[in-house]
Scaffold this active site. Sequence first.
Site, PDB file in Angstrom:
ATOM      1  N   THR A  90       0.821  -1.210   0.000  1.00 51.66           N
ATOM      2  CA  THR A  90       0.000   0.000   0.000  1.00 51.66           C
ATOM      3  C   THR A  90       0.851   1.255   0.000  1.00 51.66           C
ATOM      4  O   THR A  90       1.962   1.268   0.545  1.00 51.66           O
ATOM      5  CB  THR A  90      -0.903   0.006   1.251  1.00 51.66           C
ATOM      6  OG1 THR A  90      -1.453   1.312   1.430  1.00 51.66           O
ATOM      7  CG2 THR A  90      -0.130  -0.333   2.510  1.00 51.66           C
TER       8      THR A  90
ATOM      9  N   TYR B 297      -1.887   0.410  10.003  1.00 55.97           N
ATOM     10  CA  TYR B 297      -2.140  -0.304   8.741  1.00 55.97           C
ATOM     11  C   TYR B 297      -0.875  -0.302   7.876  1.00 55.97           C
ATOM     12  O   TYR B 297      -0.414  -1.354   7.418  1.00 55.97           O
ATOM     13  CB  TYR B 297      -3.305   0.356   8.009  1.00 55.97           C
ATOM     14  CG  TYR B 297      -3.496  -0.136   6.602  1.00 55.97           C
ATOM     15  CD1 TYR B 297      -4.005  -1.406   6.353  1.00 55.97           C
ATOM     16  CD2 TYR B 297      -3.155   0.658   5.511  1.00 55.97           C
ATOM     17  CE1 TYR B 297      -4.162  -1.859   5.049  1.00 55.97           C
ATOM     18  CE2 TYR B 297      -3.320   0.205   4.216  1.00 55.97           C
ATOM     19  CZ  TYR B 297      -3.820  -1.056   3.989  1.00 55.97           C
ATOM     20  OH  TYR B 297      -3.965  -1.509   2.696  1.00 55.97           O
TER      21      TYR B 297
END
Length: 330
Positions: A118, A142
């Site tokens: 990501t 995250y």
Amino acid sequence: MAVLVTGGAGYIGSHMVLALIDAGHDEVVVLDDLSTGFDWALPPEVTLVRGDVADQTLVAETIRRHNIDALAHFAAKIVVPDSVSDPLGYYLANTVKSRALIEAAIGAGVRHVIFSSTAAVYGEPAVVPVPEDLPPNPINPYGRSKLMTEWMLEDAARAHGISYVVLRYFNVAGADPRGRSGQSTPNATHLIKVATQAALGKRGQLEVFGTDYPTPDGSCLRDYIQVSDLAAAHLVALNHLRGGGASLTLNCGYGRGYSVLEVIDVVKSVSGVDFPVKLSPRRAGDPSRIVAGADRIRAELGWVPQHDDLREIVTQALAWEEALGRRNRI
Ligand SMILES: NC(=O)c1ccc[n+]([C@@H]2O[C@H](COP(=O)([O-])OP(=O)(O)OC[C@H]3O[C@@H](n4cnc5c(N)ncnc54)[C@H](O)[C@@H]3O)[C@@H](O)[C@H]2O)c1
Ligand SMILES: O=c1ccn([C@@H]2O[C@H](COP(=O)(O)OP(=O)(O)O[C@H]3O[C@H](CO)[C@H](O)[C@H](O)[C@H]3O)[C@@H](O)[C@H]2O)c(=O)[nH]1
């Protein structure tokens, strides 16, 4: 040889499955616990193994039974603000379970891994567009949970002689142009999804999280990549690895940022609905701007996007949201 797609019943994974089938791959195996995915998102010819990526016995059996040489690992928890309130849940889902999966996969003979990473690994980058070799500096659990998995994969690949492509996705949006899949998560938090729901009256309003960022209009900037273009990047990555290509870490984005307010304008214009918008405080964990340095993936893999157009992305997302409503799925 077959491909194992973890998280293949989810939003992006299901588009990867479609891309594999469209490209003539005759055996595609999905490992998914259906925690956020849907079995109906998979075409009938796909084998669905329902289970957890950390179940090493199941993973090894699946790999051996289907003669799998390549793993595309999508399964994860994905909501940035949730990772702030539940960091240990995110480290378990995205780091600890990935470790178990990688170990079982290598032990069972997998030679190639494609990992869904990501843009969140970059945090709040000093340079925009952000090149891959900028040192990662995630600002939320995250992003950290994903970065640790990148590192594990890199180290394990070196030690065990396998190859990998880490794909760092920017903001994924839109739907299959043929209407076969799309973002179906109930209570989704992604901007374009939420905005199309507001346009269709499924939500009373859209909140803009933060209007005091150091960006041209004060709202956050993101690089929105269409989901089938992203799936196509996985296919070229797979061919690269199977052809003996070296391990790579690549951004997946178009290299152009849109602000939250610009996205809302496009959704209003495409839908023709002037839905209510509320200006709200910042959301936890959000970087102000993140745009992909988008050259390396083109140079290394010859990837050429087909859907680099925000209006087209929004049109697809809106059509999918309408179709979900017609099928009473959400
Ligand atoms: N959506 C985005 O904008 C975006 C951006 C960057 C990276 N990513 C990454 O892409 C990947 C896919 O995201 P998505 O948007 O399709 O999410 P999603 O929630 O739609 O898909 C995740 C899938 O994984 C499955 N899953 C989750 N935990 C599992 C487990 N322990 N065992 C087996 N299956 C499990 C879920 O049931 C679901 O089908 C994730 O790794 C995410 O971090 C997404
Ligand atoms: O109702 C909403 C939803 C979102 N936003 C804003 O829109 C932007 C985009 O938010 P998303 O929730 O759509 O996406 P994120 O940028 O938070 O994160 C997404 O992209 C990241 C990479 O950039 C991660 O990989 C992550 O998995 C994926 O959810 C953010 O500024 C957010 O604050 C709003 O203003 N209102």
